[in-house]
Write a protein that holds these residues in place. Structure first.
Motif, PDB file in Angstrom:
ATOM      1  N   GLU A  55       0.829  -1.215   0.000  1.00 41.06           N
ATOM      2  CA  GLU A  55       0.000   0.000   0.000  1.00 41.06           C
ATOM      3  C   GLU A  55       0.870   1.275   0.000  1.00 41.06           C
ATOM      4  O   GLU A  55       0.777   2.100  -0.909  1.00 41.06           O
ATOM      5  CB  GLU A  55      -0.875  -0.077   1.252  1.00 41.06           C
ATOM      6  N   GLY A  56       1.706   1.388   1.005  1.00 40.16           N
ATOM      7  CA  GLY A  56       2.555   2.568   1.107  1.00 40.16           C
ATOM      8  C   GLY A  56       3.440   2.420   2.323  1.00 40.16           C
ATOM      9  O   GLY A  56       3.180   1.594   3.192  1.00 40.16           O
ATOM     10  N   GLU A 114       9.619   2.243   7.257  1.00 39.89           N
ATOM     11  CA  GLU A 114       9.975   2.419   5.848  1.00 39.89           C
ATOM     12  C   GLU A 114      10.314   3.884   5.570  1.00 39.89           C
ATOM     13  O   GLU A 114      11.261   4.204   4.849  1.00 39.89           O
ATOM     14  CB  GLU A 114       8.812   1.954   4.956  1.00 39.89           C
ATOM     15  N   PHE A 143       8.749  -2.413   3.238  1.00 33.35           N
ATOM     16  CA  PHE A 143       8.468  -3.606   4.038  1.00 33.35           C
ATOM     17  C   PHE A 143       9.648  -4.036   4.912  1.00 33.35           C
ATOM     18  O   PHE A 143      10.175  -5.141   4.769  1.00 33.35           O
ATOM     19  CB  PHE A 143       8.006  -4.761   3.131  1.00 33.35           C
ATOM     20  N   ASN A 169       5.424  -0.351  -3.681  1.00 31.86           N
ATOM     21  CA  ASN A 169       4.175   0.098  -3.077  1.00 31.86           C
ATOM     22  C   ASN A 169       3.392   0.972  -4.051  1.00 31.86           C
ATOM     23  O   ASN A 169       3.956   1.543  -4.979  1.00 31.86           O
ATOM     24  CB  ASN A 169       4.473   0.940  -1.828  1.00 31.86           C
ATOM     25  N   HIS A 201      -3.055  -8.276   3.163  1.00 27.78           N
ATOM     26  CA  HIS A 201      -1.848  -7.532   3.527  1.00 27.78           C
ATOM     27  C   HIS A 201      -1.252  -8.147   4.800  1.00 27.78           C
ATOM     28  O   HIS A 201      -1.992  -8.511   5.719  1.00 27.78           O
ATOM     29  CB  HIS A 201      -2.225  -6.063   3.774  1.00 27.78           C
TER      30      HIS A 201
HETATM   31  N1  URA Z   1       3.040  -1.655   4.419  1.00 31.60           N
HETATM   32  C1  URA Z   1       3.051  -1.453   3.089  1.00 31.60           C
HETATM   33  O1  URA Z   1       2.021  -1.546   2.433  1.00 31.60           O
HETATM   34  N2  URA Z   1       4.202  -1.192   2.517  1.00 31.60           N
HETATM   35  C2  URA Z   1       5.343  -1.100   3.170  1.00 31.60           C
HETATM   36  O2  URA Z   1       6.373  -0.844   2.560  1.00 31.60           O
HETATM   37  C3  URA Z   1       5.311  -1.328   4.564  1.00 31.60           C
HETATM   38  C4  URA Z   1       4.150  -1.604   5.167  1.00 31.60           C
END
Ligand code: URA
Length: 209
Positions: A58-59, A64, A71, A97, A171
């Motif tokens: 996702e992001g 991060e 991740f 992401n 996720h």
């Molecule tokens: N969750 C995500 O979606 N991406 C990442 O890089 C870390 C946690």
């Protein structure tokens, strides 16, 4: 959007050149949406440039954002275990992401933020051209599939993005929050379908927290 056929058989050096330029000249200094205001680091993505398997999250979260790597927090540790259970190492896959800057408080990225940022992701996918994409969670899945359907309807089934097979799964953050045999079993079943598609074998029974 770049041509969907670009990257089909690009030499690895060319892939590195394209993605380094994208990161250094566009992503690192990007101020196209409000997410740049609070970020510490952009998180471009990392992994093998000839990967047959790409994970899309996702992001960036807090860790991060601190490190500039995808991740690497708690969810990332679980993703690394999921990858290991598939018989692979993190450096054999590519991880990216939907958005490259951390949404404040880890909120879901807004539709306009996704719209502004995803040309970068599209260029990453087209350059690497994996055989299989695993989308992690709803924002990545809905973006790649152009769908508004819920995860429970989309996960576990094969979909396609410009000729690339797509397997949506839950996720890792959701798996950590709902650490039940059902949820873990669902993710493992999705990953086994991917392993079968890629001809991978592993002696792992599953993955654990
Ligand atoms: N969750 C995500 O979606 N991406 C990442 O890089 C870390 C946690």
């Amino acid at each position: 959007m770049p041509s969907v056929s670009s990257g089909v058989s690009l030499p690895i050096e060319e892939r590195a050149r394209i993605l380094d330029a994208l990161n250094n000249e566009q992503v690192r200094g990007c101020t196209k949406c409000r997410l740049h205001v609070q970020r510490k680091n952009t998180v471009f993505g990392e992994g093998a440039l000839d990967a047959s398997l790409m994970f899309i999250g996702e992001g960036p979260g807090e860790t991060e954002d601190e490190t500039g790597r995808p991740f690497v927090g708690r969810a990332g540790q679980l993703l690394t275990k999921m990858i290991a259970a598939m018989g692979l190492r993190r450096d054999q896959v590519y991880i990216a992401n939907v958005v490259k800057c951390r949404p404040p408080g880890n909120r879901t990225p807004a539709p306009d933020e996704v719209g502004t940022c995803t040309p970068y992701l599209v260029q990453q996918i087209l350059t690497i051209r994996p055989k299989v994409i695993v989308t992690l969670g709803l924002p990545a899945t809905q973006y790649i599939l152009s769908s508004t359907r819920p995860m429970r309807e989309l996960r576990g089934n094969w979909h396609e993005w410009h000729g690339i097979k797509v397997m949506p799964t839950y996720h890792p953050s959701y798996v950590l929050r709902s650490y039940t045999p059902q949820v873990r079993g669902a993710v493992w079943s999705d990953l086994q379908k991917v392993m079968h598609e890629l001809g991978l074998t592993s002696s792992a029974q599953q993955f654990s927290r």
